[in-house]
Design an enzyme around this catalytic site. Sequence first.
Site, PDB file in Angstrom:
ATOM      1  CD  GLN A 213      -3.067  -1.273   1.985  1.00  0.00           C
ATOM      2  OE1 GLN A 213      -2.895  -0.901   3.146  1.00  0.00           O
ATOM      3  NE2 GLN A 213      -4.220  -1.762   1.564  1.00  0.00           N
ATOM      4  CG  ASP A 222       1.872   4.536  -3.392  1.00  0.00           C
ATOM      5  OD1 ASP A 222       1.150   4.024  -4.269  1.00  0.00           O
ATOM      6  OD2 ASP A 222       1.663   4.447  -2.168  1.00  0.00           O
ATOM      7  CG  ASP A 252      -6.047   1.847 -11.530  1.00  0.00           C
ATOM      8  OD1 ASP A 252      -6.118   0.874 -12.290  1.00  0.00           O
ATOM      9  OD2 ASP A 252      -4.953   2.358 -11.186  1.00  0.00           O
ATOM     10  CD  GLU A 280      -7.520  -3.508 -10.540  1.00  0.00           C
ATOM     11  OE1 GLU A 280      -6.933  -4.198 -11.363  1.00  0.00           O
ATOM     12  OE2 GLU A 280      -6.935  -2.638  -9.867  1.00  0.00           O
TER      13      GLU A 280
HETATM   14  C1  LAG Z   1      -4.149  -1.194 -12.591  1.00  0.00           C
HETATM   15  N1  LAG Z   1      -4.965  -1.673 -11.761  1.00  0.00           N
HETATM   16  O1  LAG Z   1      -4.735  -1.771 -10.497  1.00  0.00           O
HETATM   17  C2  LAG Z   1      -4.452  -1.157 -14.025  1.00  0.00           C
HETATM   18  O2  LAG Z   1      -5.572  -1.991 -14.282  1.00  0.00           O
HETATM   19  C3  LAG Z   1      -3.238  -1.575 -14.754  1.00  0.00           C
HETATM   20  O3  LAG Z   1      -3.513  -1.683 -16.131  1.00  0.00           O
HETATM   21  C4  LAG Z   1      -2.160  -0.528 -14.484  1.00  0.00           C
HETATM   22  O4  LAG Z   1      -0.900  -0.907 -15.075  1.00  0.00           O
HETATM   23  C5  LAG Z   1      -1.884  -0.434 -12.982  1.00  0.00           C
HETATM   24  N2  LAG Z   1      -2.980  -0.784 -12.136  1.00  0.00           N
HETATM   25  C6  LAG Z   1      -1.474   0.985 -12.647  1.00  0.00           C
HETATM   26  O5  LAG Z   1      -2.566   1.839 -12.750  1.00  0.00           O
HETATM   27  C7  LAG Z   1      -0.692  -0.446 -16.379  1.00  0.00           C
HETATM   28  C8  LAG Z   1       0.274  -1.375 -17.103  1.00  0.00           C
HETATM   29  C9  LAG Z   1       1.687  -1.241 -16.588  1.00  0.00           C
HETATM   30  C10 LAG Z   1       2.100   0.216 -16.703  1.00  0.00           C
HETATM   31  C11 LAG Z   1       1.152   1.016 -15.804  1.00  0.00           C
HETATM   32  C12 LAG Z   1       1.464   2.504 -15.788  1.00  0.00           C
HETATM   33  O6  LAG Z   1      -0.159  -2.740 -16.893  1.00  0.00           O
HETATM   34  O7  LAG Z   1       2.525  -2.026 -17.444  1.00  0.00           O
HETATM   35  O8  LAG Z   1       3.430   0.364 -16.233  1.00  0.00           O
HETATM   36  O9  LAG Z   1      -0.197   0.877 -16.330  1.00  0.00           O
HETATM   37  O10 LAG Z   1       1.448   3.040 -17.067  1.00  0.00           O
HETATM   38  C13 LAG Z   1       4.324   0.964 -17.151  1.00  0.00           C
HETATM   39  C14 LAG Z   1       5.496   0.034 -17.429  1.00  0.00           C
HETATM   40  C15 LAG Z   1       6.302  -0.186 -16.140  1.00  0.00           C
HETATM   41  C16 LAG Z   1       6.790   1.140 -15.601  1.00  0.00           C
HETATM   42  C17 LAG Z   1       5.565   2.024 -15.373  1.00  0.00           C
HETATM   43  C18 LAG Z   1       5.972   3.402 -14.890  1.00  0.00           C
HETATM   44  O11 LAG Z   1       5.014  -1.198 -17.918  1.00  0.00           O
HETATM   45  O12 LAG Z   1       7.432  -1.029 -16.422  1.00  0.00           O
HETATM   46  O13 LAG Z   1       7.445   0.945 -14.381  1.00  0.00           O
HETATM   47  O14 LAG Z   1       4.853   2.183 -16.619  1.00  0.00           O
HETATM   48  O15 LAG Z   1       6.732   4.095 -15.851  1.00  0.00           O
HETATM   49 CA    CA Z   2      -0.543   3.210  -2.500  1.00  0.00          CA
END
Ligand code: LAG
Ligand code: CA
Length: 952
Positions: A213, A222, A252, A280
């Site tokens: 958290q 965070d 989210d 979620e």
């Molecule tokens: C969620 N639910 O709890 C969303 O449903 C999920 O899709 C979100 O991740 C996550 N939590 C944050 O809101 C998505 C992607 C991640 C992505 C993140 C932020 O699944 O892959 O991370 O959104 O854009 C991406 C990169 C990471 C990187 C991060 C920060 O994949 O490697 O660390 O960005 O730059």
């Molecule tokens: Ca948090």
Amino acid sequence: MRVVTHRSGERKKPVKWQKSIGLLAAACLFVALSASTPATAHLDANASKLQTVATQSQIVTRAPDVAPSKNAILNMFQWTWNSIATECTDVIGPAGFGYVQVSPPQEHIIGDMGANGSPWWTSYQPVSYKLESKLGTAEEFAAMVNTCKAANVSIIADAVINHMTGQTTPGTGWGGTPYSLENYPGPEGQYTSEHFHDCKTDIANYGDREEVQNCRLVALQDLDTGSAYVQQEIADYLDKLANIGVAGFRIDAAKHMDATELEQIKSRTTSAQEKFWIHEVIGSGGEPIQPTEYLGSGDSHEFNYARTLKASFNGKISNLQKLGINQDLLEGYRAGVFVDNHDTERNQETLSHHAGNKYLQANVFLFSYPYGSPSAYTGYEFANDGIAREFGAPQSPSGEVLDVDCAANAFTCIHRQPEISNMVGFYNDVRATELNNWQNFENGNVVGYGRGEQGFVALNNTEQESKQTFRTFLPQGTYCNIVASNELENCAQTYTVDAAGQVDITVPAGKSVVLWTSHSTKTGAPVYDEGETTVYFHKYSSWADVNMHYGVAEAWTTPPGASMKDTCDGWYSITVPSNGSFEAVFNYQGDWNKQLHGGNYRLSGDKIAVTHGSAINIDPCAASALTKVVVYYKANPAWANHNVHYGYGTKGWTTPPGELMSPTCEGWLRKTITTDGSELELVFNNGNGEWDNPIGGGNYRSDATVIAIDNKTMTFGAPCAPEDELPEENPEPVEPEGLEIDQVKVFYRAPHAWTVPYIHFGRGDNWTSAPGLPMTEACEGWYTYTINEVLGLTSVSAVFNNVGSDWDNNNDLNYKFTTEIVAIENGNTTFADPCFEEPGSGEPGTETPSPSEPGSEQPGTETPLPTEPIPNEPSNGLPIAAGPDDGDAQVLGDSEETDDDQDNPNSTSKGDLADTGSVVSVLIAVLSVLLLVTGVMTLIIVRIKQNNQAKA
Ligand code: LAG
Ligand code: CA
């Protein structure tokens, strides 16, 4: 007295029920007079705020009426606001959806604009709470809300409030707002570093509540959601959306915020607290944070429902029959359910549109099975390999997502398939009714079931068509298969139900047939008109007993109705004269709040089990509802104890090591397990780190009632003569005897391809971190390692690997040691030193000293007991003893290298570089370190992939 009104946007079908004014008056009078016991605080809050839970007065005044309060949701991933508006008018409203869930509307990072454009997930990196995004402008957003409202569809916004961006270098957001690390000038969503949690590292251990958290989810900064300032900024954002007309929020990453803090945020809002909130929270067995914690400020998603759909469509769909009465799931009236969402279609935790027919049938199930409030999903095509799953939706060169063109661009538009669009009206019509007449065919992969007296569903999850005669409660007539095509007027496929409710259906391979009175020429009266019905209700823990208030034809009981009696395992029952169909609501001391539909159940049939929103035509107290499975296991003479570790259907697994089996006839153990009749999965162990999985790994599986496992072979029927059986008891575990040796010297001859074999070993439960430690060459082809300090231990086991994907784990059994010297070659174990030369027969000292192990202080990092069913491909060849474990990525990070350097007698300092022997040693050492690092990296990647399911 509160009079029930329906929000226009919520009501899809005119309610056909009328009741006498006199009854309404009597009911109102009852409410006015009765001293109602206040419900618990959070339920009260929900009743007034969420509009999802009916209040006492609502229920009583509604007794004769069904007022749907939870409507179907369509989750439209990465659709632009303009496209959603058009779709609301043309498709979504007419189909009968109550809500559309939209992607996050706030300003986000611009994202990488390389050859593949901007990834979809920029939406999840907020820069401010301005409503300017690649999906549209603030004006377009508001226009969408209004257009959809005019089509009777409300908007649920995806609210990203746990974090801001994951960017470490300064940039400018989509709407022109500058930002840098922990610095967001807003003005909406205005934060500086003091507004973020102190932990600046990424979440690694999902077993640690604080970390989950307060640390960073995939590097996302965070927010300190405990601070009053941050809470108010978020509350203002949600109020802004509510004031535009948004009807609800998908929160989210709710698991990454403290549940109490979310309640505080909600209480700081004004308009937003009147809306529907759904959290979620990705529930994962064994984690400290669970979806139930969040019910104080909204509903939660039930991920186990979606996981069970995937497992059943890839196994047997007959396992789905009792899903709704499973007491391990969230209570259905507080659960949001779905087949997939944008995360799970990528990480493959659930089915997705890539699964074709299985996916469409799972959607038919979603809208026809009584559990939870359903949410269908529609997104765009992507190749599910590597980086491609991150590619964004079709977009312009500057990154604006293009409007959807179902015929021409990558959006799947799968919600337009009849298995989804035509099922919504069906759902709206049948949701207060019970599920009845469940029938299994074709080994559990063709099933049929009805809903009340107006619907019937047949699913064929096989690759052949299947012709069956189904039993239904449908009135006689000709019915359209509403999922055969979008066209319902000139129906493509029809079926005839006879006067007895029977219908012959040839269910096409991989397809569904859905019959609904609304698209029929029904002529006859309802089929079921037996004299009486027994209703079972699963009592809430906060209720001391249960009343059923019911009406047969025009005649209703006087509230609170008739008292039910405690019948079995929390199920209360009552038998009433019903003449077939009737309506009912359940209550205890003024608490009427727990109906999924905010109205009455409409029930028909002889026996019906009702629990938190689901009504299913079974007798939960009948012996057949609970199946007793007798499991026999051939005693392993080396085991002091024999445990069976098991799970079935939606029931979670036992806590390892499972349950102790008790001795029965000579050489056999027995344990009787009670299941819900669905397939049982099981593995065995000695409670001491030794496991027995079937050949090929995974778990033993069976839906027979008597099974016997002997030397990895399962047979059916008892291996003991009845007169030789001992009574089954709950035995106490026997303390196993400890070893009487100090050390085990292990010799291993590796397959050709391996350079230096590594030994990954466990002293009792205390395992090395994978891949373990390098062995030392002892003589031609043989490597050795000495495991110290084993005196008194009850088990010493090991597996071998090449710091890559190759593991030798003795066919999943692990190698077990009880002697001072052991030599393993080609899976065979002998007990003499293979490098021993007769004195005088050769040069002395051909044997290299074995490295001593790094001492017993090393962290006991791997949990050797699996906490879940052992996956079919056991941990990439990891020993089966090293079950899935959240902490591995972190553990592997602090690998054994340091220990090696300190303790390995072969480790060389610069001063030793005198002769070629030393140079070779250095090369070997360097090579080992390189191999180790590569291995560790591979494992980290693999583990991160495995952990993705639990993440976010
Ligand atoms: C969620 N639910 O709890 C969303 O449903 C999920 O899709 C979100 O991740 C996550 N939590 C944050 O809101 C998505 C992607 C991640 C992505 C993140 C932020 O699944 O892959 O991370 O959104 O854009 C991406 C990169 C990471 C990187 C991060 C920060 O994949 O490697 O660390 O960005 O730059
Ligand atoms: Ca948090």
